[in-house]
Motif scaffolding. Structure first.
Motif, PDB file in Angstrom:
ATOM      1  N   ARG A  36       0.697  -1.303   0.034  1.00 17.65           N
ATOM      2  CA  ARG A  36      -0.035   0.214  -0.116  1.00 17.65           C
ATOM      3  C   ARG A  36       0.839   1.281   0.130  1.00 17.65           C
ATOM      4  O   ARG A  36       1.957   1.376   0.531  1.00 17.65           O
ATOM      5  CB  ARG A  36      -0.859   0.167   1.135  1.00 17.65           C
ATOM      6  CG  ARG A  36      -2.071  -1.225   1.241  1.00 17.65           C
ATOM      7  CD  ARG A  36      -2.806  -1.135   2.333  1.00 17.65           C
ATOM      8  NE  ARG A  36      -3.984  -2.144   2.279  1.00 17.65           N
ATOM      9  CZ  ARG A  36      -4.996  -2.342   3.292  1.00 17.65           C
ATOM     10  NH1 ARG A  36      -4.883  -1.471   4.430  1.00 17.65           N
ATOM     11  NH2 ARG A  36      -5.798  -3.227   3.087  1.00 17.65           N
ATOM     12  N   LEU A  95       0.588   7.100 -10.235  1.00 19.20           N
ATOM     13  CA  LEU A  95      -0.485   6.408  -9.453  1.00 19.20           C
ATOM     14  C   LEU A  95      -1.183   7.796  -8.844  1.00 19.20           C
ATOM     15  O   LEU A  95      -0.462   8.325  -7.962  1.00 19.20           O
ATOM     16  CB  LEU A  95      -0.281   5.459  -8.503  1.00 19.20           C
ATOM     17  CG  LEU A  95       0.213   4.253  -9.111  1.00 19.20           C
ATOM     18  CD1 LEU A  95       0.618   3.263  -7.845  1.00 19.20           C
ATOM     19  CD2 LEU A  95      -0.585   3.534 -10.077  1.00 19.20           C
ATOM     20  N   VAL A 123      -3.606  -2.792  -9.240  1.00 19.60           N
ATOM     21  CA  VAL A 123      -3.679  -1.529  -8.465  1.00 19.60           C
ATOM     22  C   VAL A 123      -5.149  -1.132  -8.291  1.00 19.60           C
ATOM     23  O   VAL A 123      -6.053  -0.981  -9.251  1.00 19.60           O
ATOM     24  CB  VAL A 123      -2.870  -0.529  -9.225  1.00 19.60           C
ATOM     25  CG1 VAL A 123      -2.925   0.970  -8.331  1.00 19.60           C
ATOM     26  CG2 VAL A 123      -1.505  -0.673  -9.608  1.00 19.60           C
ATOM     27  N   GLU A 124      -5.556  -1.061  -7.095  1.00 24.18           N
ATOM     28  CA  GLU A 124      -6.854  -0.491  -6.631  1.00 24.18           C
ATOM     29  C   GLU A 124      -6.583   0.433  -5.498  1.00 24.18           C
ATOM     30  O   GLU A 124      -5.731   0.538  -4.623  1.00 24.18           O
ATOM     31  CB  GLU A 124      -7.669  -1.680  -6.060  1.00 24.18           C
ATOM     32  CG  GLU A 124      -7.789  -2.975  -7.384  1.00 24.18           C
ATOM     33  CD  GLU A 124      -8.480  -4.014  -6.481  1.00 24.18           C
ATOM     34  OE1 GLU A 124      -9.796  -4.035  -6.660  1.00 24.18           O
ATOM     35  OE2 GLU A 124      -8.240  -4.866  -5.992  1.00 24.18           O
ATOM     36  N   ARG A 125      -7.819   1.290  -5.465  1.00 18.22           N
ATOM     37  CA  ARG A 125      -7.713   2.281  -4.421  1.00 18.22           C
ATOM     38  C   ARG A 125      -8.253   1.482  -3.048  1.00 18.22           C
ATOM     39  O   ARG A 125      -8.966   0.743  -3.067  1.00 18.22           O
ATOM     40  CB  ARG A 125      -8.603   3.502  -4.607  1.00 18.22           C
ATOM     41  CG  ARG A 125      -8.446   4.253  -5.786  1.00 18.22           C
ATOM     42  CD  ARG A 125      -9.170   5.419  -6.075  1.00 18.22           C
ATOM     43  NE  ARG A 125      -8.690   6.226  -6.971  1.00 18.22           N
ATOM     44  CZ  ARG A 125      -7.748   7.343  -7.160  1.00 18.22           C
ATOM     45  NH1 ARG A 125      -6.762   7.323  -5.993  1.00 18.22           N
ATOM     46  NH2 ARG A 125      -7.316   7.891  -8.026  1.00 18.22           N
ATOM     47  N   THR A 126      -7.496   2.184  -2.053  1.00 13.81           N
ATOM     48  CA  THR A 126      -7.970   1.206  -0.616  1.00 13.81           C
ATOM     49  C   THR A 126      -8.945   2.137   0.106  1.00 13.81           C
ATOM     50  O   THR A 126      -9.337   1.697   1.087  1.00 13.81           O
ATOM     51  CB  THR A 126      -6.421   1.044   0.321  1.00 13.81           C
ATOM     52  OG1 THR A 126      -5.988   2.423   0.359  1.00 13.81           O
ATOM     53  CG2 THR A 126      -5.507   0.250  -0.672  1.00 13.81           C
ATOM     54  N   SER A 139      -3.388   6.009  -0.969  1.00 11.91           N
ATOM     55  CA  SER A 139      -4.677   5.487  -1.125  1.00 11.91           C
ATOM     56  C   SER A 139      -4.639   4.286  -2.091  1.00 11.91           C
ATOM     57  O   SER A 139      -5.720   3.925  -2.434  1.00 11.91           O
ATOM     58  CB  SER A 139      -5.730   6.522  -1.569  1.00 11.91           C
ATOM     59  OG  SER A 139      -5.404   6.951  -2.909  1.00 11.91           O
ATOM     60  N   MET A 140      -3.476   3.760  -2.534  1.00 14.42           N
ATOM     61  CA  MET A 140      -3.542   2.804  -3.538  1.00 14.42           C
ATOM     62  C   MET A 140      -3.027   1.461  -2.842  1.00 14.42           C
ATOM     63  O   MET A 140      -2.108   1.487  -1.966  1.00 14.42           O
ATOM     64  CB  MET A 140      -2.473   3.099  -4.553  1.00 14.42           C
ATOM     65  CG  MET A 140      -3.002   4.277  -5.589  1.00 14.42           C
ATOM     66  SD  MET A 140      -4.190   4.122  -6.311  1.00 14.42           S
ATOM     67  CE  MET A 140      -4.433   5.665  -7.101  1.00 14.42           C
ATOM     68  N   ASP A 178      -3.733  10.422  -6.989  1.00 18.92           N
ATOM     69  CA  ASP A 178      -4.757  10.252  -5.786  1.00 18.92           C
ATOM     70  C   ASP A 178      -6.072  10.680  -6.324  1.00 18.92           C
ATOM     71  O   ASP A 178      -7.125  10.211  -5.609  1.00 18.92           O
ATOM     72  CB  ASP A 178      -4.235  11.580  -4.934  1.00 18.92           C
ATOM     73  CG  ASP A 178      -2.892  11.178  -3.986  1.00 18.92           C
ATOM     74  OD1 ASP A 178      -2.690   9.815  -3.940  1.00 18.92           O
ATOM     75  OD2 ASP A 178      -2.021  12.033  -3.795  1.00 18.92           O
ATOM     76  N   SER A 226      -5.622   6.493 -13.325  1.00 15.94           N
ATOM     77  CA  SER A 226      -4.382   6.198 -13.576  1.00 15.94           C
ATOM     78  C   SER A 226      -4.150   5.537 -15.002  1.00 15.94           C
ATOM     79  O   SER A 226      -4.970   4.646 -15.254  1.00 15.94           O
ATOM     80  CB  SER A 226      -3.489   5.614 -12.699  1.00 15.94           C
ATOM     81  OG  SER A 226      -3.438   6.431 -11.556  1.00 15.94           O
TER      82      SER A 226
END
Length: 439
Positions: free
Chosen positions: A181, A243, A214-217, A184-185, A245, A249
């Motif tokens: 992580r 990446l 890759v995903e937003r956490t 926020s990725m 915010d 992306s």
């Protein structure tokens, strides 16, 4: 009870306590494999006899002993200090520390166990390599900080606070998860070699091999009309992304690896030149003691097309890695070579190589060349190479392991760049000799 019996029992108890203490000490002192080491030699050093190398192989699940990788952590006691699924510090170069919540900062040392809640910090010109069960490795370069969020037999979750982290992850089982992580990725992987960088205000992910998702956490949930979650971004081998915010992306191809010039690998000074990469803005040079770059010792960044390695580094053979940065500041694919650093700039002669006798009687020969280049290698008992003991016309390597040898005496070797045209003049080569004791 007779006094003599009491004394005998006390002596036995003391002896047993000594054995327990010795076993505990062994459990706390795993061995980090260095370049050129073998299970035979390591067993002789750690267990007083090389004949116990099969025990070391079985206990540590080493597949092919001849392919023992530098940076591998070997244990010698049945009870391991580090539980299955945890991490251990495999190597440290320079000043690096571990910070635990509510605890004092501790200097990192090889063999130290790492657990959830630990934050690892590297200083300038410092590098840390973590070993995970299953063969995965994590390298934390200079001026970086990494928090261990979770680590057990099924989950590895790390948070990059600043700097860089480079991961070499073995293929994961269906029930296993490996995630890094940053901001926020979250970057999840399935058997891959990749980098995550949070440098100079820019967060990037770059994949050398394998695949990263890759995903937003964290998604905005302040209103009922919040925008739907973005679909995950898939980064495949040879691609990367800045990446963001906010906003999507986009994956893009990475620049190819800079190529070290052949004559540079053979020069006797510490300046290394390479061919410029179209579209490159800057370059990075890294040096390591092993081919997998699990034991890095130096790095620098500049405009190219050359780097000068500082005199502080000890002379000897190193692996050199070059990468190029594009206009978006993505770091490209790595180009690796074997180089030799002389004792000081301007000393030594071109064409030098080294040879070292290993503990099992074999001899490791190395020469400074370019990885992936073909070399013709010859071995003889005479300096004129009239009779060849070994004649390999195309070796895709910058070293050979020979022997063991039945006859003592001096042996001569040479290696030169192989050419497709057999009528072309031979390229400048490397040569050396070594002595085998008479039996």
């Amino acid at each position: 009870m007779p006094t003599n019996d009491i004394k005998l029992r006390l002596r036995r108890l003391v002896a047993c306590a000594g054995l327990v203490a010795t076993a505990a000490a062994n459990a706390q002192a795993p061995h980090v494999v260095k370049p050129g080491e073998t299970l035979w030699g390591i067993s002789g050093q750690q267990l007083s006899t090389p004949l116990r190398w099969p025990e070391v192989q079985e206990r540590n699940q080493v597949g092919e002993p001849r392919l023992l990788q530098p940076g591998t952590v070997l244990y010698f006691a049945d009870g391991r200090l580090v539980p299955e699924g945890a991490a251990v510090v495999a190597a440290v170069e320079g000043q690096a520390s571990r910070q635990r919540a509510g605890g004092a900062e501790q200097t990192l040392t090889p063999g130290m166990p790492i657990q959830a809640g630990d934050t690892l910090i590297t200083g300038t010109d410092a590098f840390v390599t973590l070993g995970l069960t299953g063969g995965s490795r994590i390298v934390l370069p200079s001026r970086s900080a990494l928090e261990v969020l979770a680590i057990d037999a099924t989950t590895v979750r790390l948070r990059l606070i600043k700097g860089r982290v480079e991961s070499q992850v073995q293929k994961q089982q269906p029930n296993q998860q490996f995630e890094i992580r940053a901001r926020s990725m979250g970057l999840g992987v399935r058997g891959t070699h990749f980098r995550v960088r949070d440098e100079d205000g820019l967060l990037t992910g770059e994949v050398i091999s394998g695949e990263v998702v890759v995903e937003r956490t964290a998604q905005a949930t302040t209103t009922a009309s919040a925008a739907p979650a973005e679909p995950p971004l898939v980064l495949r081998a040879g691609s990367g992304a800045v990446l963001l915010d906010n906003g999507p992306s986009v994956a893009r191809g990475l620049l190819p690896a800079p190529q070290l010039l052949n004559e540079t690998a053979q020069r006797s000074n510490r300046t290394f030149r390479f061919s410029p990469v179209p579209g490159a803005q800057t370059y990075r040079l890294q040096l390591a003691r092993d081919e997998r770059f699990l034991l890095p010792v130096h790095e620098q960044r500049g405009p190219g097309p050359s780097f000068e390695v500082p005199a502080e580094l000890e002379p000897g053979f190193y692996q050199l890695r070059l990468t190029a940065f594009d206009a978006a500041r993505l770091e490209g694919l790595p180009g690796d070579s074997t180089i030799y650093l002389p004792a000081s700039a301007g000393s030594g002669t071109a064409g030098q190589g080294t040879s070292s006798v290993l503990s099992d009687g074999r001899v490791e020969v190395r020469w400074p060349g370019v990885a992936g280049q073909r070399y013709a290698f010859e071995l003889s008992r005479s300096a004129d190479f009239a009779v060849l003991l070994v004649n390999e016309p195309a070796v895709y390597a910058t070293g050979m392991t020979l022997g063991p040898f039945a006859l003592g005496g001096r042996y001569h070797w040479r290696a030169r760049q192989a050419t497709a045209d057999s009528t072309a003049p031979a390229a400048a080569g490397f040569s050396g000799s070594f002595d085998i004791p008479a039996r």
